[in-house]
Write a protein that holds these residues in place. Structure first.
Motif, PDB file in Angstrom:
ATOM      1  N   THR A   1     -51.856 -22.127 -11.345  1.00 15.46           N
ATOM      2  CA  THR A   1     -51.648 -20.581 -11.552  1.00 15.46           C
ATOM      3  C   THR A   1     -50.105 -19.598 -12.426  1.00 15.46           C
ATOM      4  O   THR A   1     -49.077 -20.301 -10.842  1.00 15.46           O
ATOM      5  CB  THR A   1     -52.541 -19.723 -10.237  1.00 15.46           C
TER       6      THR A   1
ATOM      7  N   LYS B   1     -44.106 -15.629 -10.051  1.00 17.74           N
ATOM      8  CA  LYS B   1     -44.736 -17.183  -9.752  1.00 17.74           C
ATOM      9  C   LYS B   1     -45.695 -17.947 -10.479  1.00 17.74           C
ATOM     10  O   LYS B   1     -46.621 -17.678 -11.104  1.00 17.74           O
ATOM     11  CB  LYS B   1     -45.512 -16.501  -8.006  1.00 17.74           C
TER      12      LYS B   1
ATOM     13  N   ARG C   1     -47.360 -20.898  -9.134  1.00 17.93           N
ATOM     14  CA  ARG C   1     -48.532 -21.972  -7.845  1.00 17.93           C
ATOM     15  C   ARG C   1     -49.279 -23.485  -8.743  1.00 17.93           C
ATOM     16  O   ARG C   1     -49.823 -23.608  -9.772  1.00 17.93           O
ATOM     17  CB  ARG C   1     -49.592 -20.993  -7.737  1.00 17.93           C
TER      18      ARG C   1
ATOM     19  N   ARG D   1     -51.164 -26.511  -7.344  1.00 17.80           N
ATOM     20  CA  ARG D   1     -52.198 -26.587  -5.539  1.00 17.80           C
ATOM     21  C   ARG D   1     -53.933 -28.060  -6.311  1.00 17.80           C
ATOM     22  O   ARG D   1     -53.975 -27.211  -7.420  1.00 17.80           O
ATOM     23  CB  ARG D   1     -53.049 -25.540  -5.498  1.00 17.80           C
TER      24      ARG D   1
ATOM     25  N   LYS E   1     -35.087 -20.721   0.404  1.00 12.58           N
ATOM     26  CA  LYS E   1     -35.423 -19.002  -0.205  1.00 12.58           C
ATOM     27  C   LYS E   1     -34.169 -18.581  -0.774  1.00 12.58           C
ATOM     28  O   LYS E   1     -33.234 -18.701   0.248  1.00 12.58           O
ATOM     29  CB  LYS E   1     -35.548 -18.393   0.588  1.00 12.58           C
TER      30      LYS E   1
ATOM     31  N   LYS F   1     -31.864 -15.100  -1.500  1.00 13.23           N
ATOM     32  CA  LYS F   1     -31.497 -13.905  -2.259  1.00 13.23           C
ATOM     33  C   LYS F   1     -30.129 -13.386  -2.411  1.00 13.23           C
ATOM     34  O   LYS F   1     -29.455 -13.959  -1.348  1.00 13.23           O
ATOM     35  CB  LYS F   1     -31.812 -13.034  -0.774  1.00 13.23           C
TER      36      LYS F   1
ATOM     37  N   GLN G   1     -32.258 -20.040   2.565  1.00 15.36           N
ATOM     38  CA  GLN G   1     -32.635 -20.794   3.618  1.00 15.36           C
ATOM     39  C   GLN G   1     -33.912 -21.464   3.357  1.00 15.36           C
ATOM     40  O   GLN G   1     -34.238 -21.972   2.857  1.00 15.36           O
ATOM     41  CB  GLN G   1     -33.705 -19.541   4.123  1.00 15.36           C
TER      42      GLN G   1
ATOM     43  N   ASN H   1     -35.623 -24.850   4.306  1.00 12.75           N
ATOM     44  CA  ASN H   1     -36.142 -24.992   5.515  1.00 12.75           C
ATOM     45  C   ASN H   1     -37.958 -26.138   5.277  1.00 12.75           C
ATOM     46  O   ASN H   1     -37.575 -26.567   4.520  1.00 12.75           O
ATOM     47  CB  ASN H   1     -37.872 -23.908   5.813  1.00 12.75           C
TER      48      ASN H   1
ATOM     49  N   SER I   1     -40.809 -28.495   7.846  1.00 12.63           N
ATOM     50  CA  SER I   1     -41.523 -28.137   9.131  1.00 12.63           C
ATOM     51  C   SER I   1     -43.211 -28.873   9.084  1.00 12.63           C
ATOM     52  O   SER I   1     -42.662 -29.851   7.579  1.00 12.63           O
ATOM     53  CB  SER I   1     -42.436 -26.561   8.958  1.00 12.63           C
TER      54      SER I   1
ATOM     55  N   THR J   1     -46.353 -30.293  10.464  1.00 11.86           N
ATOM     56  CA  THR J   1     -47.333 -29.913  11.809  1.00 11.86           C
ATOM     57  C   THR J   1     -48.184 -31.108  12.008  1.00 11.86           C
ATOM     58  O   THR J   1     -48.647 -31.993  10.801  1.00 11.86           O
ATOM     59  CB  THR J   1     -48.044 -29.504  11.552  1.00 11.86           C
TER      60      THR J   1
ATOM     61  N   MET K   1     -45.828 -28.930  17.040  1.00  8.62           N
ATOM     62  CA  MET K   1     -45.113 -28.509  15.343  1.00  8.62           C
ATOM     63  C   MET K   1     -44.048 -28.726  15.661  1.00  8.62           C
ATOM     64  O   MET K   1     -42.939 -28.611  16.789  1.00  8.62           O
ATOM     65  CB  MET K   1     -45.732 -26.964  15.676  1.00  8.62           C
TER      66      MET K   1
ATOM     67  N   GLY L   1     -40.212 -27.239  13.384  1.00 10.12           N
ATOM     68  CA  GLY L   1     -39.211 -26.784  11.937  1.00 10.12           C
ATOM     69  C   GLY L   1     -37.643 -26.940  12.138  1.00 10.12           C
ATOM     70  O   GLY L   1     -37.564 -26.592  13.511  1.00 10.12           O
TER      71      GLY L   1
ATOM     72  N   THR M   1     -34.831 -24.882  10.334  1.00 10.79           N
ATOM     73  CA  THR M   1     -34.976 -23.751   8.975  1.00 10.79           C
ATOM     74  C   THR M   1     -33.089 -23.400   9.878  1.00 10.79           C
ATOM     75  O   THR M   1     -32.544 -22.519  10.728  1.00 10.79           O
ATOM     76  CB  THR M   1     -35.568 -22.120   9.085  1.00 10.79           C
TER      77      THR M   1
ATOM     78  N   THR N   1     -29.776 -21.150   8.001  1.00 10.72           N
ATOM     79  CA  THR N   1     -29.905 -19.677   7.501  1.00 10.72           C
ATOM     80  C   THR N   1     -28.221 -19.686   7.023  1.00 10.72           C
ATOM     81  O   THR N   1     -27.517 -19.432   7.939  1.00 10.72           O
ATOM     82  CB  THR N   1     -30.192 -18.396   8.089  1.00 10.72           C
TER      83      THR N   1
ATOM     84  N   ASN O   1     -25.790 -16.907   5.518  1.00  5.97           N
ATOM     85  CA  ASN O   1     -25.647 -15.608   5.159  1.00  5.97           C
ATOM     86  C   ASN O   1     -24.500 -14.695   4.710  1.00  5.97           C
ATOM     87  O   ASN O   1     -23.345 -15.133   5.162  1.00  5.97           O
ATOM     88  CB  ASN O   1     -25.929 -14.417   6.031  1.00  5.97           C
TER      89      ASN O   1
END
Lengths: 323, 583
Positions: B398, B430, B432, B434, B526, B528, B546, B548, B550, B552, B562, B564, B566, B568, B570
């Motif tokens: 998509t 974006k 995707r 799937r 991620k 920015k 960032q 990450n 995880s 489950t 769970m 995870g 992450t 960061t 900066n």
């Protein structure tokens, strides 16, 4: 489809039956729009439960089970209201021959769940970031088992599955007490596209003021960024700086304002003179700058969100937010 | 307190509506309950209480209890859960569904928020003119700065008629915040006479909402009313505001009042007072099918009044959203919204400079009238439009492209004659991928280009009434003064400075692998980056990265594990502060 026969044959009853029929037709038409099993017909709950007995028992304990069992809907809302005609699936036992709402997407026509969940909270579901991002109701909700709000996991862990960066933010020294269980994501976020408490668009300052109304004013003396957007100074999920500030003082304030008062003495070391005011002659050290940088602006400008009282210095016409 | 008690009484009574029928017993009734008892320990050691700001931190083990009860019969469902963490952290929640018509929720929650630090702790005693100057005074040293928040509320939703989907909703919420806070009072002699005192907190908020909705042909129409009041019952603190005298200098100015820039002297006045506000809102909404698409719209009016000073601000907000399938594989989501905010513009009548005090000597021509009309920076129009096209390239892929524009037109920004506009262009793409429930991958890029972001015009608190920026006193040029006034910065310092970004870029990648319903592994990244490119060599930049990961594991329906991680990173670049040190 089996219809419940009502004893009362009043016009209200007739309208009710017509409305329920409409719901069923709507649901079925939704199913057809999504994934129509060719030539399938309605078979009724008993046929479904003959194979899915455990699921039926679990479903009865859910809030959906209560609604489906209520006087006005019993018999009208069935397994096939959501899953569509089941005859083909019942005959072949092929999961591909029955509509699975978990597989529906934004291209599948009208959303199945929103047909019944038709309240203000869902007004903007069709336009929400979750929906356009192909997040399906069943990505978060478990319909057939008894859980609080039918969610797969407790909030906030459910949200963290996709928003792990936000989880990290809540571990910052200053944070809203989400991980302590005192505030939850839904207190601020209209995750179904709906508005928040008394907010115009569930964003910005309106949202913050629903819990921090003392900062809304309107004040006689304003601080412009408070009128603009709380996020100019604050980062809502978590921050290293105190009070959810995006930077510590005075650096944050110096993004817009120049240092004053403490900066009125030269930054060079050694003796200095102030010709028009000899009484202020002295010896400057780098310590003067340290004083400036180690002073927090809000120690004097304590009413930084706004005030109705004039500050003492006339050079600001009372607008220094010190009182 | 009375209102809190009355709220609790209502809470218990309404709870009874559900509990009584539940206790009547039903053959088909199914009841589930669980009780959890445990203990927790929190201690701050040598750290400030701010470290664990939502814990009591009594350095002891405290009992903790959780309870859950759920009842369900053919037409009723009732659930009750409670959590006792400590005596200041309690939550209770009760929900009930009667038939398919009536739902109700009652809740209560409390928390404590430790401030636990002296806001003036960084100030020290320092020397000046050979004498010690006390830079601050703590009138209540060692006070326990904290606030306890109590919130109680109720929500009701009644399906009146199934025929027209007529629903009535009502909600109420009361918030009480009590405790102690450190209030700082400062006068003109800021560096020497900052005082702080402990002040009681007693802030109260009551909020009520009511609404109705109905289906009219193919539209759902609704109206919602909101009312909120806020006030503080605590006494306002007061502080002494000095006259302009140098108490420590051993020269002729010793204890002689000089012409300072004060508009009140030698008096005790209240400070740090909270407003008393009342907010009323009306919202009408409509949604339904228009053409082949879905439409949702709303119109909201808010009015907020500060009753202490009789100031009112109004806001009108309209939202129009439309989504339509352009083809079986292409969907368009278009949004438009506009908000018009306006605020009262009071005339501020200040006492003339040095009224009743010795006349100024060094600057006889100094402006003495500082009255002005306070134009509000709230007055504005904000508009947003966006269009998002989602296209399904293949059943698994998509593509999502969004373009948007935002305008903020400020009408009465302080001291500016013309309106001040911020324009922002937004673009986002974006993709995707799937494959069933097994693989899900997302790649996203977003940018925002902003012209004239929010900035502080005359943010240096320059005096009202001055058309040009100039120092309040004449600075000798022969020999040149080395005395640097804060308002002597170059133009950059006056009007063009902001660290808010003109360019914003966001990149996101996420990949989820679910080999079966028991395991789920997600990895993502991620990033920015934003900068203000209008400041030339002083460009402000921020970078955030960032990654990450995880995992489950759900071995059984009631078990879920769970884990995870992450990370960061900066990095900020803000060389604009260099200008401060350069003068």
């Amino acid at each position: 489809m089996k219809w419940k026969k009502h004893d009362r044959r009043s016009m209200v009853g007739v309208f009710r039956e017509m409305f329920l029929a409409g719901i069923s037709i709507l649901c079925v038409s939704t199913v057809i729009a999504g994934q129509p099993p060719d030539g399938a017909a309605l078979v009724g709950n008993e046929t479904c439960l003959s194979c899915h007995e455990e699921m039926g028992e679990a479903f009865e304990k859910t809030v959906h089970g209560v609604v489906f069992s209520a006087e006005g809907t019993k018999g009208a809302l069935t397994c096939e209201s959501c899953h569509g005609p089941g005859s083909a699936h019942a005959e072949e036992s092929d999961p591909e021959l029955i509509f699975n709402p978990a597989g529906q997407n934004q291209f599948g026509g009208r959303d199945l769940c929103v047909a019944c969940h038709n309240t203000a909270n869902f007004d903007n579901w069709a336009f929400s970031t979750h929906h356009t991002g192909d997040v399906n109701c069943s990505d978060c909700h478990r319909i057939h088992t008894e859980t609080e709000m039918a969610v797969k996991k407790a909030i906030p862990e459910l949200c963290y599955d996709c928003h792990s960066d936000i989880r990290a933010a809540f571990f910052m020294p200053s944070h809203h007490p989400v991980k302590e269980g005192k505030v939850e994501c839904l207190d601020c976020h209209g995750i179904h596209g709906g508005g928040g408490r008394l907010t115009q668009d569930n964003s910005g300052r309106e949202l913050c003021f629903s819990c921090h109304p003392e900062k809304e004013g309107p004040f006689v003396y304003e601080h412009a960024p408070v009128m603009e957007d709380c996020n100019i100074c604050h980062t809502p999920h978590g921050s290293v700086a105190n009070n959810l500030l995006s930077q510590n003082e005075p650096v944050l304030c110096l993004n817009c304002h120049a240092m004053h008062f403490h900066a009125t003495i030269d930054g060079v070391e050694g003796a200095f003179t102030v010709p028009h005011n000899p009484s202020r002659n002295g010896v400057s050290t780098a310590d003067g700058w340290k004083k400036g940088m180690l002073t927090k602006c809000t120690q004097c400008h304590s009413e930084i969100h706004g005030s109705d009282m004039p500050s003492q210095a006339i050079s600001t016409s009372g607008n220094a937010l010190t009182r | 307190m009375k209102k809190l008690i009355s709220n609790l009484v209502v809470f218990v009574l309404v709870l009874g509506l559900f509990v009584i029928p539940v206790s009547a017993g039903e053959d088909e009734a199914v009841q589930t309950y669980s009780v959890w008892a445990g203990s927790h320990y929190t201690g701050f050691g040598d750290y400030t209480r701010k470290v664990g700001e939502y814990n009591l931190g009594n350095d002891e083990f405290l009992p903790e209890l959780k309870g859950y009860y759920r009842f369900r019969d053919a037409t009723r469902l009732f659930s009750f859960k409670a959590h006792y963490y400590d005596h200041k952290n309690i939550s209770v929640d009760a929900k009930g569904t009667l038939s398919d018509r009536f739902t109700a929720e009652l809740f209560y929650r409390s928390l404590t928020h430790q401030q636990g630090q002296d806001l003036l702790a960084n100030l020290e005693t320092r020397e000046a003119g050979g004498a010690k100057i006390l830079t601050h005074e703590l009138r209540d040293k060692g006070a326990d700065y904290h606030s306890d928040r109590y919130e109680a509320g109720a929500k009701f939703n009644w399906l009146v008629s199934r025929d027209n989907n007529i629903r009535i909703m009502a909600a109420h919420r009361s918030v009480l915040r009590r405790g102690e806070e450190q209030k700082i009072g400062s006068n003109h002699c800021y560096s020497c006479h900052i005082t702080s005192q402990s002040v009681n907190i007693d802030k109260r908020t009551h909020q009520f909402e009511a609404g109705v909705q109905a289906d009219v042909e193919k539209f759902t129409l609704g109206y919602q009313f909101g009312y909120r009041i806020f006030d503080s019952r605590a006494f306002d603190p007061a502080v002494y505001y000095d006259s302009a005298m140098h108490p420590t200098l051993n020269d002729l100015s010793y204890k002689v009042e000089f012409p300072s820039r004060l508009n009140y002297d030698d008096t005790i006045l209240a400070y740090g007072a909270y407003p008393e506000t009342e907010k009323i809102s009306h919202k009408i909404r409509m949604k339904g099918e228009v053409g082949k698409g879905q439409l949702a719209s709303s119109l909201t009016f808010n009015q907020t009044t500060n009753k202490k000073v009789e100031l009112t601000s109004d806001a009108w907000a309209g939202v129009l959203n439309y989504a339509v399938l352009l083809s079986p594989r292409t969907r368009l989501v278009a949004k438009a919204s506009g908000t018009r905010k306006s605020n009262d513009d009071p005339f501020i009548d200040l006492r003339p400079w040095r009224e009743g005090r010795p006349a100024p000597v060094t600057t006889p021509s100094y402006v003495t009238n500082f009255d002005f009309t306070r134009y509000s920076s709230l007055d504005r129009f904000e508009g947003k439009i966006s269009a998002e096209v989602i296209h399904r390239l293949t059943p698994r892929i998509t593509l999502d492209v969004l373009a948007g524009f935002q305008l903020i037109d400020r009408y009465d920004y302080p001291t500016l004659d013309e309106s001040y506009q911020t324009k922002r262009f937004i673009g986002q793409a974006k993709m995707r991928y799937r494959k069933g429930l097994k693989y899900a991958n997302t790649v996203k890029y977003r940018f925002e280009k902003t012209s004239d972001p929010f900035r502080s015009f005359r943010g240096l608190f320059e005096a009202r009434g001055f058309d040009v920026l100039e120092p309040a006193v004449t600075i000798p040029t022969d020999p040149p003064s080395r005395f640097i006034f804060y308002y002597q910065r170059e133009a950059l310092r006056y009007q063009d400075i902001t660290s808010l970004p003109t360019d914003y870029h966001e990149f996101e990648f996420s990949s989820t692998y679910k080999p079966n319903m028991r395991y789920s592994l997600t990895a993502g990244m991620k990033g920015k980056y934003d900068k203000n490119g209008d400041l030339d060599s002083l460009d402000v930049e921020h970078l955030t990265l960032q990654p990450n990961l995880s995992l489950t594991v759900t071995p059984a329906p009631r078990w879920s594990f769970m884990a995870g991680y992450t990370f960061t990173y900066n990095k900020s670049r803000g060389p604009v502060t260099v200008a401060l040190f350069d003068g």
